[in-house]
Write a protein that holds these residues in place. Structure first.
Motif, PDB file in Angstrom:
ATOM      1  N   ALA A 203       0.868  -0.997   0.011  1.00 31.24           N
ATOM      2  CA  ALA A 203       0.223   0.176   0.191  1.00 31.24           C
ATOM      3  C   ALA A 203       0.884   1.359  -0.275  1.00 31.24           C
ATOM      4  O   ALA A 203       0.594   2.397  -0.763  1.00 31.24           O
ATOM      5  N   VAL A 204       1.732   1.565   0.413  1.00 31.01           N
ATOM      6  CA  VAL A 204       3.000   2.233   0.869  1.00 31.01           C
ATOM      7  C   VAL A 204       3.541   2.605  -0.508  1.00 31.01           C
ATOM      8  O   VAL A 204       4.253   3.748  -0.686  1.00 31.01           O
ATOM      9  N   TYR A 205       4.374   1.690  -1.347  1.00 30.66           N
ATOM     10  CA  TYR A 205       5.078   1.521  -2.086  1.00 30.66           C
ATOM     11  C   TYR A 205       3.951   1.113  -3.195  1.00 30.66           C
ATOM     12  O   TYR A 205       4.411   1.380  -3.953  1.00 30.66           O
ATOM     13  N   ASN A 206       2.927   1.434  -3.350  1.00 27.11           N
ATOM     14  CA  ASN A 206       1.993   1.417  -4.460  1.00 27.11           C
ATOM     15  C   ASN A 206       2.473   0.904  -5.993  1.00 27.11           C
ATOM     16  O   ASN A 206       2.303   0.933  -6.397  1.00 27.11           O
ATOM     17  N   GLU A 274      -7.743  -1.104   6.072  1.00 23.56           N
ATOM     18  CA  GLU A 274      -8.177  -1.846   7.067  1.00 23.56           C
ATOM     19  C   GLU A 274      -6.847  -1.494   8.212  1.00 23.56           C
ATOM     20  O   GLU A 274      -5.902  -2.665   8.793  1.00 23.56           O
ATOM     21  N   VAL A 275      -5.581  -0.421   8.067  1.00 22.12           N
ATOM     22  CA  VAL A 275      -4.516  -0.367   8.642  1.00 22.12           C
ATOM     23  C   VAL A 275      -4.804  -0.074  10.158  1.00 22.12           C
ATOM     24  O   VAL A 275      -3.619  -0.690  11.095  1.00 22.12           O
ATOM     25  N   VAL A 282      -0.920  -4.015  16.276  1.00 22.17           N
ATOM     26  CA  VAL A 282       0.236  -3.569  16.626  1.00 22.17           C
ATOM     27  C   VAL A 282       0.990  -2.524  17.969  1.00 22.17           C
ATOM     28  O   VAL A 282       1.679  -2.464  18.635  1.00 22.17           O
ATOM     29  N   ILE A 283       0.867  -1.160  17.511  1.00 22.25           N
ATOM     30  CA  ILE A 283       1.204  -0.020  17.906  1.00 22.25           C
ATOM     31  C   ILE A 283       0.403  -0.475  19.477  1.00 22.25           C
ATOM     32  O   ILE A 283       1.369   0.123  20.024  1.00 22.25           O
ATOM     33  N   LEU A 299       4.926   2.937   8.551  1.00 23.94           N
ATOM     34  CA  LEU A 299       3.812   2.874   7.718  1.00 23.94           C
ATOM     35  C   LEU A 299       2.183   3.326   8.330  1.00 23.94           C
ATOM     36  O   LEU A 299       2.108   3.575   7.368  1.00 23.94           O
ATOM     37  N   TYR A 300       2.051   2.470  10.248  1.00 29.88           N
ATOM     38  CA  TYR A 300       1.348   3.261   9.892  1.00 29.88           C
ATOM     39  C   TYR A 300       0.671   5.164   9.527  1.00 29.88           C
ATOM     40  O   TYR A 300      -0.258   5.949   8.770  1.00 29.88           O
TER      41      TYR A 300
END
Length: 310
Positions: A203-206, A274-275, A282-283, A299-300
């Protein structure tokens, strides 16, 4: 199975890929009217007017609002996206009875806790939906692999074996592919570790799976995010091992290089992701132990940033 409660009605919450796939599978295997989707009245009206297909076949599904029903379902299958869960549960709270059994096929490890809190039920069979490749767009469901449901009771629900027995009996009667896992929390954490890595990274690196199949920054990010879940598992006592890490990294490496996970699809469609079920969980869990999780924090933040730009 003598003494087992018989599941004779099924409500599905969530008209997405998995919800439609299971609704389409169960409807012809159950008496007419005993399988239905739950939605508010406005959505029901809209859904009833839309045509659906499953692998090219017309797909006839039943949609009911809680107000139209006078009896609780025996089984509730929760197949929502994370951001919609709490509000959807609020809308059906008055319908679900103390006898309703609940299964969540959602991603992550926290939906069962949210369901238990919102609905006040302990009749939950924990579940991992795996090996399916369902895609649902504009009323069209396609899949090559139906997959299977891995089910079991969490340690706090081990005293309710009749609930699992009822689901096993139901799956046998309807020919639903399933596996019973005596250590279902370990299985759930394994899949969660995979998703925390691959879903969020791409998702982040698309990009598509090929990006993390190759050595480089994206693959290292994926592995680091998974290792933070591995470290958290040691604190939570859910039993993830280095072998699990290697095995699930191998699963990622075998995915179609041109395919993409659901969070990357969400980004392209400008939908909320769904982050919170992944890095968010996780956090929150890591904070209890003072455990550093810098990769999941990054990432969040990056995922929330592109969601805010929609």
């Amino acid at each position: 199975m003598p003494g087992t409660t018989k599941i004779q009605s099924v409500a599905i919450l969530g008209r997405g890929a998995l919800g439609v796939m299971y609704g389409d599978f169960l409807t012809p295997r159950m008496p007419e009217g005993s399988v239905y989707f739950l939605a508010d009245a406005k959505r029901c009206t809209r859904y009833r007017e839309q045509s659906l297909t499953a692998n090219g076949r017309p797909c006839s599904l039943l949609f009911e609002s809680p107000e139209e029903l006078n009896k609780a379902p025996d089984l509730l299958i929760v197949a929502l996206k994370g951001p919609a869960l709490e509000s959807a549960l609020q809308g059906i709270k008055g319908l679900i009875s103390e006898n309703t059994i609940v299964i969540s096929v959602m991603n992550g490890i926290s939906s069962e806790d949210i369901i238990e809190q919102e609905l006040g039920t302990h009749r939950i069979v924990h579940c991992v939906a795996q090996r399916m490749d369902a895609l649902f767009q504009n009323g069209v469901l396609t899949y090559k692999n139906f997959g299977e449901l891995v089910i079991g009771l969490s340690p706090e629900h081990k005293g309710e074996p009749e609930v699992l027995d009822a689901v096993v009996d139901f799956f046998d009667r309807t020919e639903m592919p399933y596996v019973v896992d005596k250590n279902i929390l370990h299985r759930m954490w394994c899949k969660w570790m995979l998703n925390v890595g691959v879903n969020q990274t791409l998702a982040v690196y698309n990009d598509v799976f090929r990006r993390v199949h190759q050595e480089g920054e994206a693959r290292e990010t994926l592995k680091a995010a998974m290792r933070e879940v591995l470290a958290l598992s040691q604190k939570e006592g859910t039993g993830l091992t280095n072998k699990d890490f290697r095995d699930y990294l191998q699963i990622i490496d075998e995915l179609n290089p041109d395919g993409m996970p659901s969070m990357r699809q969400d980004r392209l469609a400008k939908r909320l992701t769904e982050v919170d079920l992944f890095a968010g969980t996780v956090i929150r869990k890591a904070e209890k132990y003072g455990l550093p999780v810098p990769v999941n924090r990054r990432l969040y933040a990056e995922i929330k940033s592109f969601e805010d730009s929609y």
